[in-house]
Enzyme design. Structure first.
Site, PDB file in Angstrom:
ATOM      1  N   CYS A 357       1.010  -0.933  -0.229  1.00  0.00           N
ATOM      2  CA  CYS A 357       0.081  -0.311  -0.213  1.00  0.00           C
ATOM      3  C   CYS A 357       0.938   1.172  -0.236  1.00  0.00           C
ATOM      4  O   CYS A 357       0.580   1.962  -0.830  1.00  0.00           O
ATOM      5  CB  CYS A 357      -1.303   0.023   0.995  1.00  0.00           C
ATOM      6  SG  CYS A 357      -0.698  -1.060   2.502  1.00  0.00           S
ATOM      7  N   ARG A 386       7.403 -11.051   5.028  1.00  0.00           N
ATOM      8  CA  ARG A 386       7.122 -11.043   5.908  1.00  0.00           C
ATOM      9  C   ARG A 386       7.432 -11.781   7.358  1.00  0.00           C
ATOM     10  O   ARG A 386       7.884 -13.631   6.944  1.00  0.00           O
ATOM     11  CB  ARG A 386       5.340 -10.852   6.495  1.00  0.00           C
ATOM     12  CG  ARG A 386       4.631 -10.480   5.748  1.00  0.00           C
ATOM     13  CD  ARG A 386       2.982 -10.230   6.158  1.00  0.00           C
ATOM     14  NE  ARG A 386       2.233  -9.065   4.970  1.00  0.00           N
ATOM     15  CZ  ARG A 386       0.836  -9.085   4.648  1.00  0.00           C
ATOM     16  NH1 ARG A 386       0.410 -10.020   5.557  1.00  0.00           N
ATOM     17  NH2 ARG A 386       0.329  -8.259   4.076  1.00  0.00           N
ATOM     18  N   GLN A 404       1.007 -10.851  -4.126  1.00  0.00           N
ATOM     19  CA  GLN A 404      -0.311 -10.675  -3.291  1.00  0.00           C
ATOM     20  C   GLN A 404      -1.226 -10.205  -4.612  1.00  0.00           C
ATOM     21  O   GLN A 404      -0.374  -9.290  -5.561  1.00  0.00           O
ATOM     22  CB  GLN A 404      -0.788  -9.846  -2.597  1.00  0.00           C
ATOM     23  CG  GLN A 404      -0.433 -10.086  -1.518  1.00  0.00           C
ATOM     24  CD  GLN A 404      -0.763  -8.763  -0.180  1.00  0.00           C
ATOM     25  OE1 GLN A 404      -0.130  -8.013  -0.292  1.00  0.00           O
ATOM     26  NE2 GLN A 404      -1.374  -9.272   1.241  1.00  0.00           N
ATOM     27  N   ASP A 406      -2.555  -7.548  -5.419  1.00  0.00           N
ATOM     28  CA  ASP A 406      -2.542  -6.234  -4.471  1.00  0.00           C
ATOM     29  C   ASP A 406      -3.349  -5.518  -5.218  1.00  0.00           C
ATOM     30  O   ASP A 406      -2.334  -5.021  -6.237  1.00  0.00           O
ATOM     31  CB  ASP A 406      -1.752  -5.772  -3.427  1.00  0.00           C
ATOM     32  CG  ASP A 406      -2.046  -5.371  -2.582  1.00  0.00           C
ATOM     33  OD1 ASP A 406      -3.160  -5.165  -1.646  1.00  0.00           O
ATOM     34  OD2 ASP A 406      -1.364  -4.984  -2.031  1.00  0.00           O
ATOM     35  N   HIS A 408      -5.281  -1.217  -5.103  1.00  0.00           N
ATOM     36  CA  HIS A 408      -5.915   0.069  -4.169  1.00  0.00           C
ATOM     37  C   HIS A 408      -6.846   1.059  -5.101  1.00  0.00           C
ATOM     38  O   HIS A 408      -6.597   1.112  -6.220  1.00  0.00           O
ATOM     39  CB  HIS A 408      -4.998   0.971  -3.677  1.00  0.00           C
ATOM     40  CG  HIS A 408      -3.410  -0.559  -2.184  1.00  0.00           C
ATOM     41  ND1 HIS A 408      -2.761  -0.908  -2.856  1.00  0.00           N
ATOM     42  CD2 HIS A 408      -4.500  -0.306  -0.544  1.00  0.00           C
ATOM     43  CE1 HIS A 408      -2.701  -1.622  -1.540  1.00  0.00           C
ATOM     44  NE2 HIS A 408      -3.060  -1.349  -1.064  1.00  0.00           N
ATOM     45  N   LYS A 487     -12.822  -4.209   7.315  1.00  0.00           N
ATOM     46  CA  LYS A 487     -12.549  -4.654   6.424  1.00  0.00           C
ATOM     47  C   LYS A 487     -13.970  -6.108   6.463  1.00  0.00           C
ATOM     48  O   LYS A 487     -14.344  -6.599   7.412  1.00  0.00           O
ATOM     49  CB  LYS A 487     -10.727  -5.386   6.734  1.00  0.00           C
ATOM     50  CG  LYS A 487     -11.202  -6.101   7.691  1.00  0.00           C
ATOM     51  CD  LYS A 487      -9.451  -7.262   7.862  1.00  0.00           C
ATOM     52  CE  LYS A 487      -9.968  -8.408   8.611  1.00  0.00           C
ATOM     53  NZ  LYS A 487      -8.082  -8.972   8.711  1.00  0.00           N
ATOM     54  N   HIS A 533      -8.100  -0.464  -0.006  1.00  0.00           N
ATOM     55  CA  HIS A 533      -7.143  -2.348   0.025  1.00  0.00           C
ATOM     56  C   HIS A 533      -8.175  -3.218  -0.324  1.00  0.00           C
ATOM     57  O   HIS A 533      -8.927  -3.618   0.516  1.00  0.00           O
ATOM     58  CB  HIS A 533      -6.654  -2.291   1.533  1.00  0.00           C
ATOM     59  CG  HIS A 533      -6.042  -0.770   1.749  1.00  0.00           C
ATOM     60  ND1 HIS A 533      -4.699  -1.057   2.465  1.00  0.00           N
ATOM     61  CD2 HIS A 533      -6.070  -0.180   2.815  1.00  0.00           C
ATOM     62  CE1 HIS A 533      -4.140   0.399   2.862  1.00  0.00           C
ATOM     63  NE2 HIS A 533      -5.090   1.016   3.499  1.00  0.00           N
TER      64      HIS A 533
END
Length: 658
Positions: A357, A386, A404, A406, A408, A487, A533
């Site tokens: 992000c 991570r 991911q 991912d 946004h 979320k 997100h």
């Protein structure tokens, strides 16, 4: 006066503290007979829990899913008593023994190692305790009394010291000779535990900290009925057959190598095909839905993560890299020279990104934005890293490096609901393509969070409104939001009913504030965008792990690493088999030719083991007629087809994602 509100809206009043059992008896005799506990003000409690304040109550019977927590917690105590009986009351030190979603476990500090074979012996002692129908009894005690009772048991004393001053301390007795520091809940007596099974043993650090002693953990499960236990054990056996680590090795999909480090996935050619096909679909879907593809670096300055809040809230899960300015000539060819203290002090710290992000935020912020541009939808197949503890790593499902899908979305507040619904539409299409069922959960504000309560309320309402307008059913999971916003989490259900972490949608008013994101509105004033997100699959690694187990390795034709194998019945027909192979390959089908000099039965068994969707068997008749004999892994024998007929069939399957 204590006022108790019942599910039907009626109330009961008491002029003194009462137990759940007393409340049940006031409602009906049949409920009193079947009750095993209650949910009081959102917390599961047992029949003997004293109710000292007004609130809402729902009495639980074995038909209620929540009642399993009471049963399983009680079974964990029976396990602890059995282990103490068998291995010595003074020698055995107890850790913790909670109920879990699938069963229960208990951690022990033991003078000897418990093996899988020992579990039967422990089960027999548990069965003896159950037959005695020993009662569970709750007792509230003083801190001084607790210290005396648990003298010499360092784990219980440590737990005792973590209980805040002024909070009630309770123990539960099981019979007259076993007690444990516990809040409950428990059944009335051990005789109610009729269907249980000890499953496995493992090592577990005390309180999950690798600096502490390794204890022995025994896992088990329990149900109210033996039929339910039997069904669960059957499902476990099926799950073992579907283990993605076993199938991954069998089909040569991926590897994790100690030489490179734990939790880092290497995709072998077969696995890379699956991943590539999924990524191609994902990229095309994003393009159709108005997303712009971007790329961001794998490491960024640590200061960036301080602005985002990850440094404070997520630091223990991040990898950091010192970038040191030094004299290149001095270090050239002399890499083993240690860094000096002065160099370390001057180091610039970078973080390997755990999230994508902040990178997307920087691209948004790179130029002025107008209300006419919004919504802006960025998308990245972003690899993140991570730090997960070694003991928690598990094949593709829990790793240290993963990618991911991912995205946004930066939008105006008035666009938020429509954007959430657009993401939900995309998620439903994903679940349809892969034939997955799902459960929708909304995670609300956690204990540690950033931003104002007002922003959190606004964001949470936006999620709820978006779902309710479309008629979706959902569950509220209190405290399960991200630190920057609430979320929607989609729990995906696989072919045997197991739940997996899946897609997520997070509404964020806070990072736009922290990074000072703006757009120029119709009135010429700068306004703050809302940030959404979202990840449709989540982690590609975990999603493919899910698919391996969901399909038990037999992937839909469009995903299968090898879609067709051509098998000549003998070497005499190898030239014709090569012609068939070439036609399929030229048409874009992933095909291989089994030209091994072996019996046809062996070749068929090999293709079955490799879970190839189609076998084309060719012999004299097929060569003479220009046909193939088609065998489907799913449907069995399909008879004889021309090559063109088979091509039409398989290309339709691939196009329709079947």
């Amino acid at each position: 006066m204590i006022e108790i509100k019942l599910p039907d809206g009626s109330t009961l009043e008491f002029d003194r503290p009462v137990t759940v059992k007393e409340i049940a008896s006031k409602i009906s005799k049949s409920l009193e007979k079947n009750a095993v506990g209650a949910v009081f003000n959102g917390q599961i409690v047992d029949l003997h829990t004293p109710i000292k304040e007004s609130g809402e109550i729902r009495i639980l019977t074995p038909k209620d899913p929540e009642s399993l927590e009471i049963l399983r917690h009680s079974t964990a105590h029976i396990l602890a008593k059995a282990v103490k009986n068998l291995y010595g009351k003074e020698k055995v030190k107890l850790g913790i023994g909670p109920a879990t979603e699938e069963g229960f476990y208990y951690d022990f500090d033991l003078p000897e190692t418990i093996s899988q074979e020992d579990l039967e012996k422990i089960e027999r002692e548990m069965e003896r305790i159950v037959k005695e129908k020993e009662p569970f009894r709750r007792e509230a005690i003083s801190r001084e009394r607790a210290r005396e009772l648990f003298k010499g048991d360092q784990y219980k004393l440590e737990l005792l010291e973590s209980i805040p001053e002024g909070e009630e301390i309770s123990i539960y007795w099981l019979g007259e000779d076993f007690f444990d520091l516990c809040r409950g809940p428990h059944v009335e007596n051990a005789g109610q535990v009729k269907a249980f099974k000890l499953l496995s043993t493992a090592g577990a650090y005390w309180r999950g900290d690798s600096r502490n002693k390794m204890l022995q953990r025994i896992y088990g499960t329990a149900f109210w009925k033996k039929s339910q236990l039997k069904e669960y054990l059957k499902r476990l056996e099926e799950a073992k057959k579907r283990d993605h680590r076993v199938i991954g090795k069998q089909l040569d999909l991926f590897g994790i190598y100690e030489e490179a480090g734990p939790g880092l996935v290497f995709w072998h050619p077969n696995g890379a095909v699956i991943r590539q096909e999924i990524e191609k679909w994902v990229e095309e879907e994003h393009r159709k839905r108005g997303y712009q593809r971007i790329y961001t670096p794998h490491i960024m300055k640590a200061d960036l993560w301080k602005i985002s809040g990850h440094y404070n809230f997520y630091r223990e899960n991040m990898f950091f890299v010192p970038v040191v300015e030094h004299n290149e000539e001095e270090r050239l060819g002399n890499e083993e020279v240690p860094l000096t203290c002065e160099e370390i002090e001057k180091a610039h710290w970078y973080a390997v990104k755990p999230m994508n992000c902040p990178g997307h935020i920087l691209i948004y912020k790179s130029q002025p934005r107008s209300h006419r541009e919004l919504p802006i939808r960025f998308f990245e197949l972003g690899t993140v890293y991570r730090y997960e503890k070694s003991g928690s790593l598990h094949g593709l499902l829990r790793v240290r490096g993963f990618t991911q899908d991912d995205g946004h979305i930066f939008c105006r507040p008035d666009q938020l609901k429509e954007e959430i619904q657009g993401v939900m539409d995309y998620i439903l299409e994903l679940l349809r393509i892969f034939n997955l069922d799902y459960i929708i959960n909304i995670g609300t504000k956690p204990e540690k969070y950033i931003g104002s309560d007002e922003a959190w309320e606004h964001a949470t309402k936006a999620l709820i409104d978006a779902l309710e307008e479309r008629g979706f059913e959902y569950n509220i999971v209190e405290g399960d939001g991200a630190f920057y916003g609430p979320k929607i989490d989609i729990a995906v259900l696989d072919a045997i009913g197991r739940k997996w972490d899946g897609p997520t949608i997070q509404v964020d008013f806070n990072l736009p504030e922290r990074f000072d994101l703006t757009y120029v509105d119709r009135d010429g004033q700068k306004k703050r965008p809302v940030m959404v997100h979202r990840a449709i699959m989540g982690s590609i690694e975990r999603f493919i792990g899910l698919l391996i187990e969901h399909y038990a390795g037999l992937f839909p034709t469009w995903l299968a690493p090898v879609q067709v194998v051509v098998i000549p019945v003998s070497d005499k027909f190898l030239d014709y088999a090569e012609q068939v192979y070439r036609k399929l390959k030229d048409a874009g089908v992933r095909v291989k030719l089994d030209d091994e000099s072996a019996k046809v039965g062996y070749k068929i068994r090999k293709a079955e083991t490799q879970k190839i969707p189609y076998m084309l068997i060719v012999g004299a008749k097929e060569m003479e007629n220009g046909t193939v004999s088609v065998r489907s892994k799913r449907e069995g024998e399909l008879g004889t087809m021309t090559i063109e007929e088979f091509l039409d069939k398989i290309q339709t399957e691939i196009k329709e994602k079947r």
